[in-house]
Design a protein around this motif. Structure first.
Motif, PDB file in Angstrom:
ATOM      1  N   ASN A   1       0.847  -1.195   0.000  1.00 58.62           N
ATOM      2  CA  ASN A   1       0.000   0.000   0.000  1.00 58.62           C
ATOM      3  C   ASN A   1       0.886   1.249   0.000  1.00 58.62           C
ATOM      4  OD1 ASN A   1      -2.364  -1.457   0.079  1.00 58.62           O
ATOM      5  ND2 ASN A   1      -2.567  -1.358   2.308  1.00 58.62           N
ATOM      6  N   VAL A   2       0.540   2.232  -0.859  1.00 55.18           N
ATOM      7  CA  VAL A   2       1.278   3.496  -0.942  1.00 55.18           C
ATOM      8  C   VAL A   2       0.290   4.627  -0.718  1.00 55.18           C
ATOM      9  CG1 VAL A   2       2.639   5.025  -2.408  1.00 55.18           C
ATOM     10  CG2 VAL A   2       2.943   2.543  -2.581  1.00 55.18           C
ATOM     11  N   SER A   3       0.613   5.542   0.189  1.00 58.02           N
ATOM     12  CA  SER A   3      -0.225   6.723   0.405  1.00 58.02           C
ATOM     13  C   SER A   3       0.633   7.975   0.305  1.00 58.02           C
ATOM     14  CB  SER A   3      -0.918   6.668   1.765  1.00 58.02           C
ATOM     15  OG  SER A   3       0.015   6.785   2.821  1.00 58.02           O
ATOM     16  N   LEU A   4       0.048   9.019  -0.272  1.00 55.50           N
ATOM     17  CA  LEU A   4       0.730  10.298  -0.434  1.00 55.50           C
ATOM     18  C   LEU A   4      -0.263  11.389  -0.043  1.00 55.50           C
ATOM     19  CD1 LEU A   4       3.338  11.700  -1.374  1.00 55.50           C
ATOM     20  CD2 LEU A   4       2.385  11.770  -3.675  1.00 55.50           C
ATOM     21  N   THR A   5       0.076  12.138   1.014  1.00 58.38           N
ATOM     22  CA  THR A   5      -0.883  13.075   1.607  1.00 58.38           C
ATOM     23  C   THR A   5      -0.230  14.425   1.844  1.00 58.38           C
ATOM     24  OG1 THR A   5      -1.853  11.185   2.770  1.00 58.38           O
ATOM     25  CG2 THR A   5      -2.540  13.376   3.479  1.00 58.38           C
ATOM     26  N   TYR A   6      -0.992  15.480   1.557  1.00 60.51           N
ATOM     27  CA  TYR A   6      -0.513  16.831   1.823  1.00 60.51           C
ATOM     28  C   TYR A   6      -0.287  17.010   3.316  1.00 60.51           C
ATOM     29  CZ  TYR A   6      -0.476  21.952   2.078  1.00 60.51           C
ATOM     30  OH  TYR A   6      -0.148  23.254   2.328  1.00 60.51           O
ATOM     31  N   ALA A   7       0.859  17.620   3.677  1.00 56.83           N
ATOM     32  CA  ALA A   7       1.230  17.700   5.096  1.00 56.83           C
ATOM     33  C   ALA A   7       0.522  18.823   5.838  1.00 56.83           C
ATOM     34  CB  ALA A   7       2.739  17.888   5.214  1.00 56.83           C
TER      35      ALA A   7
ATOM     36  N   ASN B   1      -9.448  14.980  -1.208  1.00 53.48           N
ATOM     37  CA  ASN B   1      -9.752  14.992  -2.644  1.00 53.48           C
ATOM     38  C   ASN B   1      -8.452  14.970  -3.444  1.00 53.48           C
ATOM     39  OD1 ASN B   1      -8.758  17.693  -2.702  1.00 53.48           O
ATOM     40  ND2 ASN B   1     -10.775  18.411  -2.024  1.00 53.48           N
ATOM     41  N   GLN B   2      -8.554  15.228  -4.758  1.00 49.27           N
ATOM     42  CA  GLN B   2      -7.387  15.110  -5.632  1.00 49.27           C
ATOM     43  C   GLN B   2      -6.337  16.195  -5.397  1.00 49.27           C
ATOM     44  OE1 GLN B   2      -8.369  14.177  -9.861  1.00 49.27           O
ATOM     45  NE2 GLN B   2     -10.470  14.134  -9.145  1.00 49.27           N
ATOM     46  N   THR B   3      -6.658  17.184  -4.609  1.00 45.37           N
ATOM     47  CA  THR B   3      -5.670  18.227  -4.331  1.00 45.37           C
ATOM     48  C   THR B   3      -4.764  17.883  -3.163  1.00 45.37           C
ATOM     49  OG1 THR B   3      -7.058  19.472  -2.767  1.00 45.37           O
ATOM     50  CG2 THR B   3      -7.309  19.977  -5.132  1.00 45.37           C
ATOM     51  N   ASN B   4      -5.131  16.809  -2.387  1.00 51.02           N
ATOM     52  CA  ASN B   4      -4.357  16.586  -1.162  1.00 51.02           C
ATOM     53  C   ASN B   4      -4.122  15.131  -0.763  1.00 51.02           C
ATOM     54  OD1 ASN B   4      -6.877  15.772   0.127  1.00 51.02           O
ATOM     55  ND2 ASN B   4      -7.340  17.974   0.324  1.00 51.02           N
ATOM     56  N   THR B   5      -4.814  14.176  -1.382  1.00 49.44           N
ATOM     57  CA  THR B   5      -4.711  12.793  -0.898  1.00 49.44           C
ATOM     58  C   THR B   5      -4.726  11.793  -2.058  1.00 49.44           C
ATOM     59  OG1 THR B   5      -5.921  13.396   1.110  1.00 49.44           O
ATOM     60  CG2 THR B   5      -5.729  11.047   0.627  1.00 49.44           C
ATOM     61  N   TYR B   6      -3.783  10.795  -1.995  1.00 50.11           N
ATOM     62  CA  TYR B   6      -3.708   9.736  -3.012  1.00 50.11           C
ATOM     63  C   TYR B   6      -3.319   8.428  -2.348  1.00 50.11           C
ATOM     64  CZ  TYR B   6      -3.941  13.353  -6.587  1.00 50.11           C
ATOM     65  OH  TYR B   6      -4.356  14.393  -7.369  1.00 50.11           O
ATOM     66  N   GLU B   7      -3.822   7.318  -2.945  1.00 51.07           N
ATOM     67  CA  GLU B   7      -3.456   5.976  -2.479  1.00 51.07           C
ATOM     68  C   GLU B   7      -3.340   5.039  -3.675  1.00 51.07           C
ATOM     69  OE1 GLU B   7      -5.877   4.264   0.539  1.00 51.07           O
ATOM     70  OE2 GLU B   7      -6.008   6.108   1.733  1.00 51.07           O
TER      71      GLU B   7
ATOM     72  N   HIS C   1       3.479  13.941   2.500  1.00 54.19           N
ATOM     73  CA  HIS C   1       4.023  12.839   3.301  1.00 54.19           C
ATOM     74  C   HIS C   1       3.760  11.511   2.582  1.00 54.19           C
ATOM     75  CE1 HIS C   1       5.889  11.450   6.934  1.00 54.19           C
ATOM     76  NE2 HIS C   1       4.937  10.526   7.113  1.00 54.19           N
ATOM     77  N   LEU C   2       4.847  10.781   2.361  1.00 52.49           N
ATOM     78  CA  LEU C   2       4.791   9.488   1.676  1.00 52.49           C
ATOM     79  C   LEU C   2       4.944   8.358   2.695  1.00 52.49           C
ATOM     80  CD1 LEU C   2       4.872   7.750  -0.990  1.00 52.49           C
ATOM     81  CD2 LEU C   2       7.367   8.008  -0.884  1.00 52.49           C
ATOM     82  N   VAL C   3       4.002   7.409   2.671  1.00 53.84           N
ATOM     83  CA  VAL C   3       4.066   6.219   3.531  1.00 53.84           C
ATOM     84  C   VAL C   3       3.851   4.991   2.664  1.00 53.84           C
ATOM     85  CG1 VAL C   3       2.993   4.941   5.429  1.00 53.84           C
ATOM     86  CG2 VAL C   3       3.277   7.428   5.594  1.00 53.84           C
ATOM     87  N   VAL C   4       4.743   4.002   2.799  1.00 48.70           N
ATOM     88  CA  VAL C   4       4.627   2.732   2.071  1.00 48.70           C
ATOM     89  C   VAL C   4       4.624   1.593   3.082  1.00 48.70           C
ATOM     90  CG1 VAL C   4       5.684   1.186   0.373  1.00 48.70           C
ATOM     91  CG2 VAL C   4       5.765   3.674   0.023  1.00 48.70           C
TER      92      VAL C   4
END
Length: 461
Positions: free
Chosen positions: A82-88, A95-101, A146-149
């Protein structure tokens, strides 16, 4: 007694050191391995495909919004990630401006939230390493994310990457450094590969932005005869390329024309097709002038009439007679006035006869019917003034309410030095006569006094 105490202290010291080493060694077995980024237990990289990883001034990995990136790392024997990328910063609503998985599981990849921001064709697993080809929308919140894997081990997930990412706006920029290119082509010749008049003329493209650009060119006309080097390739961020232009000649009649070359740089690896609306392409112009003219001549093109004339400056000696050649062509009625400055116009030869009604200017008229039918004219002048650098023959061409004026300059040297012969005497030499008279007077005076003296001596005796 002291010796025994010292031995006891040494055993205690070395024993304590050995115990500390064993404890540190055991602790290191339970500590995660340090990767290329802080907060990660595996080596990992994120970069635009084909480019090197980028970092900001704080050594934080950089990601460009709207552009595909290759996030690669080792997963060992895990079969789910699982990969998550979130605005800090603050997030009011995900939404698409701040959060992805994104996810990899059971041999397939997916964009968990939006189903769009992943390149499924390029994402892959090989051996114990996985590569997610992912991106975010071009219009996101820029700054620190912030990237978390996490990888799945058995029934639980283990965090293997925990890092900040600096999200930057896509900034495609194409700079151009170029001269104005000029080509000279011999009339009515074809199939020759021709370089610019200035052999070392090249133009330079520079990628001064942060995304790779696909470089290509086009022409507003006659694209089949031009070739530009180093096109249809990638121009990497911060890189520059030099380009040469070549022309293949066609059987043109004398003329002058201009072609515009459009050099375009298009951002590569956009994560979705709609990113084209948010990440613009850049286009610059290279100007190419083509002169179809004889070697050693220049050309004036006023539309329906063209005049080829000899390039200056010409060099002549004093009193030289020069013949200057002209070629006129076109498809209209035209008139040509030839005038001179600091020269004598001896005449203009055209159509089998001399025209020499004036020694300063002459006008001829023409009926031109075919661009390929050139009419030759010869202008004869005499360099009657010595040591001049601004003697000039001027040509004024008129055709169908259009006109133009050009000239050939002539530099005339000094007249040759002719030594003067000494002049012969043609009369009485006054100086010589005066000299002789003076000598005679002196002799007569001497004789007078000498005789007088002799007479006086004779009287005394």
């Amino acid at each position: 007694m002291l010796w025994k105490q010292r031995k006891r202290h040494e055993r205690l010291y070395y024993g304590t050191g050995a115990l500390a080493f064993i404890i540190l060694l055991m602790l290191s077995l339970f500590m995660p391995l340090t990767g290329v980024n802080a907060g990660s237990s595996v080596d990992w990289n994120i970069q635009i495909p084909g480019e090197n990883p980028e970092f900001d001034a704080n050594n934080t990995p950089v990601m460009i919004a709207g552009i595909e990136h290759n996030l690669s790392f080792y997963i060992g024997n895990s079969d789910a990630v699982n990969v998550s990328l979130t605005y800090a910063g603050d997030i009011a609503q995900k939404n698409q401006t701040n959060t992805y998985e994104w996810r990899y599981a059971v041999g397939s990849f997916s964009d968990v939230l939006y189903g769009t921001y992943i390149n499924l064709t390029s994402s892959s697993v090989f051996s114990d390493k996985v590569a997610f080809h992912i991106g975010v929308h071009a219009k996101v919140k820029y700054g620190i994310w912030h990237l978390v894997v996490q990888r799945k081990l058995g029934s639980r997930y283990e965090r293997i990457i925990d890092s900040d990412i600096h999200m930057e706006k896509a900034d495609p920029r194409l700079a151009l450094s170029t001269p104005v290119f000029e080509f000279r082509v011999e009339p009515f010749e074809s199939g020759e590969m021709i370089s610019p008049t200035e052999k070392d003329y090249r133009f330079t493209t520079i990628n001064s932005g942060n995304v790779p650009l696909w470089l290509e060119c086009s022409y507003d006309s006659m694209s089949e005869i031009f070739y530009t080097t180093n096109m249809s390739l990638v121009l990497h961020p911060g890189a520059s390329l030099k380009h040469s232009i070549y022309l293949t000649s066609l059987p043109w009649s004398p003329r002058v024309f201009t072609v515009k070359e459009y050099v375009k740089g298009t951002a590569m690896h956009m994560i979705t097709s709609d990113m084209v609306s948010f990440i613009p392409s850049f286009q610059t112009v290279v100007k190419i002038n083509v002169k179809v003219v004889r070697q050693g001549f220049n050309i004036m093109d006023i539309g329906l009439a063209k005049l080829q004339y000899e390039k200056g400056p010409k060099v002549a000696d004093f009193n030289d007679v020069l013949d200057l050649h002209l070629f006129i062509s076109g498809h209209s009625d035209a008139s040509l006035t030839v005038s001179v400055r600091k020269l004598e116009l001896l005449g203009i030869y055209y159509d089998g006869r001399w025209h020499n009604e004036s020694d300063t200017s002459e006008t001829l008229t023409f009926h031109l019917t075919n661009d390929s039918d050139e009419k030759e004219i010869m202008v004869r002048v005499r360099c009657y003034r010595e040591d001049v650098s601004d003697a000039r023959v001027t040509y004024q061409l008129y055709s169908d309410s259009n006109s133009g004026s050009v000239y050939t300059d002539i530099v005339v040297g000094k007249a040759p030095y002719v030594p003067q012969a000494p002049q012969k005497s043609s009369g009485i030499n006054i100086v010589a006569i005066v000299g002789v008279l003076v000598v005679i007077a002196v002799i007569l005076i001497f004789m007078f006094f000498y005789t007088k003296k002799l007479k006086e001596e004779g009287d005394r005796k």
